[in-house]
Design a protein around this motif. Structure first.
Motif, mmCIF file in Angstrom:
data_model
loop_
_atom_site.group_PDB
_atom_site.id
_atom_site.type_symbol
_atom_site.label_atom_id
_atom_site.label_comp_id
_atom_site.label_asym_id
_atom_site.label_seq_id
_atom_site.Cartn_x
_atom_site.Cartn_y
_atom_site.Cartn_z
ATOM 1 N N THR A 39 2.008 -2.509 -3.156
ATOM 2 C CA THR A 39 3.406 -2.879 -3.327
ATOM 3 C C THR A 39 3.517 -4.383 -3.155
ATOM 4 O O THR A 39 3.058 -4.923 -2.142
ATOM 5 N N GLN A 40 4.105 -5.043 -4.146
ATOM 6 C CA GLN A 40 4.290 -6.498 -4.128
ATOM 7 C C GLN A 40 2.976 -7.217 -3.791
ATOM 8 O O GLN A 40 2.943 -8.147 -2.986
ATOM 9 N N ARG A 52 0.399 -6.188 -2.139
ATOM 10 C CA ARG A 52 -0.213 -5.870 -0.836
ATOM 11 C C ARG A 52 -0.646 -4.406 -0.809
ATOM 12 O O ARG A 52 0.091 -3.525 -1.256
ATOM 13 N N SER A 62 -0.146 3.291 -6.839
ATOM 14 C CA SER A 62 0.761 3.798 -5.809
ATOM 15 C C SER A 62 0.402 3.282 -4.416
ATOM 16 O O SER A 62 1.103 3.573 -3.451
ATOM 17 N N LYS A 63 -0.668 2.516 -4.322
ATOM 18 C CA LYS A 63 -1.131 2.046 -3.015
ATOM 19 C C LYS A 63 -0.919 0.549 -2.807
ATOM 20 O O LYS A 63 -1.222 0.022 -1.746
ATOM 21 N N VAL A 120 -0.747 -1.149 0.734
ATOM 22 C CA VAL A 120 0.151 -0.541 1.719
ATOM 23 C C VAL A 120 -0.319 0.827 2.209
ATOM 24 O O VAL A 120 0.245 1.359 3.156
ATOM 25 N N ASP A 121 -1.349 1.382 1.592
ATOM 26 C CA ASP A 121 -1.881 2.672 2.034
ATOM 27 C C ASP A 121 -2.724 2.432 3.285
ATOM 28 O O ASP A 121 -3.793 1.828 3.236
#
Length: 105
Positions: free
Chosen positions: A74-75, A77, A71-72, A79-80
């Protein structure tokens, strides 16, 4: 061959000959990421034990374990933002341990 097995083989190779490893005394920062909420904390402990035996100079920084990594990212990268900042601070600590003469220009 799994990535974990390749990593173990690489560490075994890099740890030789005993007491004269190319990693001996080099600064190292470790972190783990896992879909589990624990973030691979046990794997990181085993890795650190191996690195202490070489012996590398582990960065003095709180353990970086990224739980629930799916969940951290995206694509591809991270993102958190909280995790990014914590990891970046660890990388700054690592950089501070690298002698100026060996830094790329």
């Amino acid at each position: 061959m799994s990535g974990v097995r390749r990593g173990r083989i690489a560490l075994d190779w890099l740890s030789r000959p005993h007491g004269k490893s190319v990693l001996k005394g080099k600064p190292v920062l470790t972190f783990t990421a896992s879909p589990a909420f624990t973030g691979g904390v046990r794997a990181q402990q085993q890795l650190n034990e191996t690195l202490w035996a070489i012996p590398v100079e582990l960065v003095r920084y709180p353990q970086i374990v990224i739980g629930g990594v799916g969940s951290k990212i995206t694509q591809g990268r991270l993102v958190d933002e909280a995790v990014r900042q914590f990891l970046e601070k660890g990388l700054l600590e690592l950089r501070a341990m690298v002698p100026m003469r060996s830094r790329p220009r």
